[in-house]
Design an enzyme around this catalytic site. Structure first.
Site, short mmCIF file in Angstrom:
data_model
loop_
_atom_site.label_atom_id
_atom_site.label_comp_id
_atom_site.label_asym_id
_atom_site.label_seq_id
_atom_site.Cartn_x
_atom_site.Cartn_y
_atom_site.Cartn_z
N THR A 47 -39.92 34.56 -43.16
CA THR A 47 -39.21 33.95 -42.04
C THR A 47 -37.70 34.02 -42.25
O THR A 47 -36.94 34.27 -41.31
CB THR A 47 -39.68 32.49 -41.84
OG1 THR A 47 -41.09 32.50 -41.60
CG2 THR A 47 -38.98 31.84 -40.67
N CYS A 48 -37.26 33.80 -43.48
CA CYS A 48 -35.83 33.84 -43.77
C CYS A 48 -35.23 35.23 -43.53
O CYS A 48 -34.17 35.37 -42.93
CB CYS A 48 -35.58 33.40 -45.21
SG CYS A 48 -36.25 31.78 -45.59
N SER A 49 -35.94 36.25 -43.99
CA SER A 49 -35.44 37.62 -43.89
C SER A 49 -35.66 38.26 -42.52
O SER A 49 -34.87 39.09 -42.09
CB SER A 49 -36.11 38.51 -44.94
OG SER A 49 -35.66 38.17 -46.23
#
Length: 159
Positions: A47-49
């Site tokens: 989700t972060c990337s």
């Protein structure tokens, strides 16, 4: 947890430079500046990337055009991981990648998140904030998985 109107505490960060990992203080980052800071549970995590960071890279110019001096991302990862993430995502020299290796910043602002049950240890909650001269003027903390209130689109609405 930190709130709108609160001053950020002095916490140690590290960032990667051409000369290796270097310490950087909260004062160096925030004093006299308008900064958009967003926090992620982990560099290179899906989700972060794939969702959180790309929005800030894509909207970088629009955010800066609204009077922001710096866009920074912080994660409870070491400076080497954050440096590799910056290179991998094409974010070098666009966003300041801050390592909160021991989670000192996350803990000091009450945004730490114990993900030990899933094997990830101490991490940061997913959040975004606008900081003006060290004082929080907007704060968005996700209450469920995914990127909603902490994304770049919401920050643009708040600027």
């Amino acid at each position: 947890m930190i709130s709108v109107g609160d001053k950020l505490p002095e916490a140690p960060f590290k960032t990667m430079t051409a000369d290796g990992a270097k310490p950087i203080t909260a004062a160096e980052i925030f004093a006299g500046k308008k900064v958009v800071l967003f926090g992620v549970p982990g560099a290179f995590t899906p989700t972060c990337s794939n969702n959180h960071l790309p929005g800030y890279l894509e909207n970088r110019d629009a955010i800066l055009a609204r009077g922001v001096d710096t866009i920074a991302v912080v994660s409870v990862n070491d400076a080497h991981v954050m440096g590799a993430w910056a290179r991998f995502t094409g974010g070098e020299d666009k966003i300041l990648y801050l390592a909160d290796g021991s989670g000192d910043f996350a803990k000091s602002v009450g945004l730490d998140n114990d993900l030990s049950a899933s094997g990830m240890g101490l991490r940061s909650k997913r959040f975004s904030m606008i900081v003006e001269d060290g004082k929080v003027t907007a704060l968005n903390v996700e209450t469920k998985p995914g990127v909603d209130t902490s994304g770049a689109a919401h920050i643009l609405e708040q600027l």
